[in-house]
Design a protein around this motif. Sequence first.
Motif, PDB file in Angstrom:
ATOM      1  N   LEU A  43     -32.655   3.566   2.585  1.00  0.00           N
ATOM      2  CA  LEU A  43     -33.913   3.513   3.350  1.00  0.00           C
ATOM      3  C   LEU A  43     -34.690   2.422   2.984  1.00  0.00           C
ATOM      4  O   LEU A  43     -35.272   1.069   3.887  1.00  0.00           O
ATOM      5  N   ALA A  44     -35.062   1.987   1.875  1.00  0.00           N
ATOM      6  CA  ALA A  44     -35.949   0.963   1.260  1.00  0.00           C
ATOM      7  C   ALA A  44     -34.354  -0.152   1.435  1.00  0.00           C
ATOM      8  O   ALA A  44     -34.760  -1.122   1.481  1.00  0.00           O
ATOM      9  N   LEU A  45     -33.349   0.089   0.998  1.00  0.00           N
ATOM     10  CA  LEU A  45     -32.240  -1.331   1.393  1.00  0.00           C
ATOM     11  C   LEU A  45     -32.596  -1.799   2.788  1.00  0.00           C
ATOM     12  O   LEU A  45     -32.592  -3.310   2.816  1.00  0.00           O
ATOM     13  N   SER A  68     -40.993  -6.355  -1.265  1.00  0.00           N
ATOM     14  CA  SER A  68     -41.888  -6.897  -0.116  1.00  0.00           C
ATOM     15  C   SER A  68     -41.965  -8.541  -0.293  1.00  0.00           C
ATOM     16  O   SER A  68     -42.941  -8.554  -1.442  1.00  0.00           O
ATOM     17  N   VAL A  69     -41.913  -9.356   0.655  1.00  0.00           N
ATOM     18  CA  VAL A  69     -42.791 -10.239   0.965  1.00  0.00           C
ATOM     19  C   VAL A  69     -42.523 -11.112   1.442  1.00  0.00           C
ATOM     20  O   VAL A  69     -42.992 -10.080   2.942  1.00  0.00           O
ATOM     21  N   PRO A  70     -44.238 -11.700   1.762  1.00  0.00           N
ATOM     22  CA  PRO A  70     -44.936 -12.877   2.714  1.00  0.00           C
ATOM     23  C   PRO A  70     -44.052 -12.585   3.587  1.00  0.00           C
ATOM     24  O   PRO A  70     -42.730 -12.963   4.208  1.00  0.00           O
ATOM     25  N   GLY A  71     -43.723 -12.794   5.513  1.00  0.00           N
ATOM     26  CA  GLY A  71     -43.027 -12.762   6.162  1.00  0.00           C
ATOM     27  C   GLY A  71     -44.188 -12.980   7.833  1.00  0.00           C
ATOM     28  O   GLY A  71     -44.936 -12.517   8.035  1.00  0.00           O
ATOM     29  N   ASP A  72     -43.489 -12.369   8.949  1.00  0.00           N
ATOM     30  CA  ASP A  72     -43.523 -12.127  10.231  1.00  0.00           C
ATOM     31  C   ASP A  72     -43.904 -10.465  10.179  1.00  0.00           C
ATOM     32  O   ASP A  72     -43.632  -9.919   9.144  1.00  0.00           O
ATOM     33  N   ALA A  73     -45.151 -10.265  10.444  1.00  0.00           N
ATOM     34  CA  ALA A  73     -46.033  -9.277   9.813  1.00  0.00           C
ATOM     35  C   ALA A  73     -45.596  -7.627  11.094  1.00  0.00           C
ATOM     36  O   ALA A  73     -45.592  -6.827  10.778  1.00  0.00           O
ATOM     37  N   ALA A  74     -45.083  -8.423  12.400  1.00  0.00           N
ATOM     38  CA  ALA A  74     -44.737  -7.289  13.422  1.00  0.00           C
ATOM     39  C   ALA A  74     -43.727  -6.979  12.536  1.00  0.00           C
ATOM     40  O   ALA A  74     -43.169  -5.723  12.730  1.00  0.00           O
ATOM     41  N   ARG A  75     -42.699  -7.847  12.318  1.00  0.00           N
ATOM     42  CA  ARG A  75     -41.330  -7.558  11.458  1.00  0.00           C
ATOM     43  C   ARG A  75     -41.793  -6.728  10.520  1.00  0.00           C
ATOM     44  O   ARG A  75     -40.230  -5.471  10.929  1.00  0.00           O
ATOM     45  N   LYS A  76     -42.285  -7.145   9.969  1.00  0.00           N
ATOM     46  CA  LYS A  76     -42.256  -5.999   8.938  1.00  0.00           C
ATOM     47  C   LYS A  76     -43.019  -4.230   8.922  1.00  0.00           C
ATOM     48  O   LYS A  76     -42.458  -3.824   8.591  1.00  0.00           O
ATOM     49  N   ALA A  77     -44.061  -3.936   9.662  1.00  0.00           N
ATOM     50  CA  ALA A  77     -44.514  -2.951   9.628  1.00  0.00           C
ATOM     51  C   ALA A  77     -44.020  -2.932  11.249  1.00  0.00           C
ATOM     52  O   ALA A  77     -42.960  -0.925  10.903  1.00  0.00           O
ATOM     53  N   ASP A  78     -42.608  -3.097  12.045  1.00  0.00           N
ATOM     54  CA  ASP A  78     -41.696  -2.235  11.916  1.00  0.00           C
ATOM     55  C   ASP A  78     -40.813  -1.729  11.296  1.00  0.00           C
ATOM     56  O   ASP A  78     -39.943  -0.792  11.568  1.00  0.00           O
ATOM     57  N   ALA A  79     -39.996  -2.152  10.135  1.00  0.00           N
ATOM     58  CA  ALA A  79     -39.267  -2.189   9.429  1.00  0.00           C
ATOM     59  C   ALA A  79     -39.935  -1.319   8.798  1.00  0.00           C
ATOM     60  O   ALA A  79     -39.220   0.125   8.636  1.00  0.00           O
ATOM     61  N   TYR A  80     -41.608  -1.463   8.253  1.00  0.00           N
ATOM     62  CA  TYR A  80     -41.674   0.152   7.916  1.00  0.00           C
ATOM     63  C   TYR A  80     -41.673   1.815   8.275  1.00  0.00           C
ATOM     64  O   TYR A  80     -42.189   2.222   7.963  1.00  0.00           O
ATOM     65  N   ALA A  82     -39.877   2.676  10.560  1.00  0.00           N
ATOM     66  CA  ALA A  82     -38.950   2.713  10.562  1.00  0.00           C
ATOM     67  C   ALA A  82     -38.461   3.891   9.603  1.00  0.00           C
ATOM     68  O   ALA A  82     -38.040   5.257   9.545  1.00  0.00           O
ATOM     69  N   ARG A  83     -38.433   3.232   8.405  1.00  0.00           N
ATOM     70  CA  ARG A  83     -38.346   3.944   7.011  1.00  0.00           C
ATOM     71  C   ARG A  83     -39.542   5.048   6.857  1.00  0.00           C
ATOM     72  O   ARG A  83     -38.855   5.853   6.728  1.00  0.00           O
ATOM     73  N   GLU A  84     -40.391   5.470   7.432  1.00  0.00           N
ATOM     74  CA  GLU A  84     -41.110   6.224   7.433  1.00  0.00           C
ATOM     75  C   GLU A  84     -40.468   7.620   8.230  1.00  0.00           C
ATOM     76  O   GLU A  84     -40.861   8.556   7.942  1.00  0.00           O
ATOM     77  N   ARG A  85     -40.489   7.159   9.799  1.00  0.00           N
ATOM     78  CA  ARG A  85     -39.541   8.048  10.339  1.00  0.00           C
ATOM     79  C   ARG A  85     -38.346   8.739   9.686  1.00  0.00           C
ATOM     80  O   ARG A  85     -38.698  10.341   9.537  1.00  0.00           O
ATOM     81  N   GLU A  86     -38.044   8.064   8.726  1.00  0.00           N
ATOM     82  CA  GLU A  86     -36.492   8.563   8.444  1.00  0.00           C
ATOM     83  C   GLU A  86     -36.955   9.456   7.040  1.00  0.00           C
ATOM     84  O   GLU A  86     -36.848  10.418   6.853  1.00  0.00           O
ATOM     85  N   LEU A  87     -38.193   8.647   6.364  1.00  0.00           N
ATOM     86  CA  LEU A  87     -38.431   9.686   4.980  1.00  0.00           C
ATOM     87  C   LEU A  87     -38.928  10.864   5.607  1.00  0.00           C
ATOM     88  O   LEU A  87     -38.916  11.836   5.124  1.00  0.00           O
TER      89      LEU A  87
END
Length: 196
Positions: A43-45, A68-80, A82-87
């Motif tokens: 999931l982290a991958l 985790s690198v700086p970047g598109d905040a919305a994209r990062k939030a969505d990816a995080y 999604a992982r949280e729901r799976e976790l």
Amino acid sequence: MLTDIERAMYGAGVAEALADDPFYVSVCVAGGVRQLLARYVELALIEGEQAGRVDLAGAEGSGAAIWSVPGDAARKADAYAARERELAVLLGAQGYANFQAIVTNMEANLAPHGLSSAWYLSIAGVRPDAQSGGLGTRLLSHGLAAADRAGAVSFLETFNERSLPFYRRQGYQVAAKFFEPVTGADYWLMTRPPGT
């Protein structure tokens, strides 16, 4: 992008390397640590591929580094998210509660260090039978070179005191040592300025 089979292979390899880590032992209480941790790494991958950086080393899932690198905040939030729901499903009620409490504790300890725009080495591991041959150094070299090109500070947190000399050789220095109450263990915050 990795295939599901490749993610499973690297997840299993990194899980072998990190199975004794107090953080992962504390969150993988719903089943076998290696089994749950392998999926946790998968999931982290996925999150790293979507909104961070992933570096791989060796054959047959020998090692992986997830940044985790700086970047598109919305994209990062969505990816995080999604992982949280799976976790939440993977770890079960107690494991996920432990995860949330540990992350909250660690974020509170991190806040005064002003690293919100730094690169974060979230997960790094090399399968035990592939260690001691320079693979870990090669694995991190790509991400560290990219951080240097970006002029970015990078940081990591480790519960493994034995890993401190390795990370020092990569240019990291201990910025602080903390006690984490859920795990009942100490951990170290290490930082690295660019170009080290």
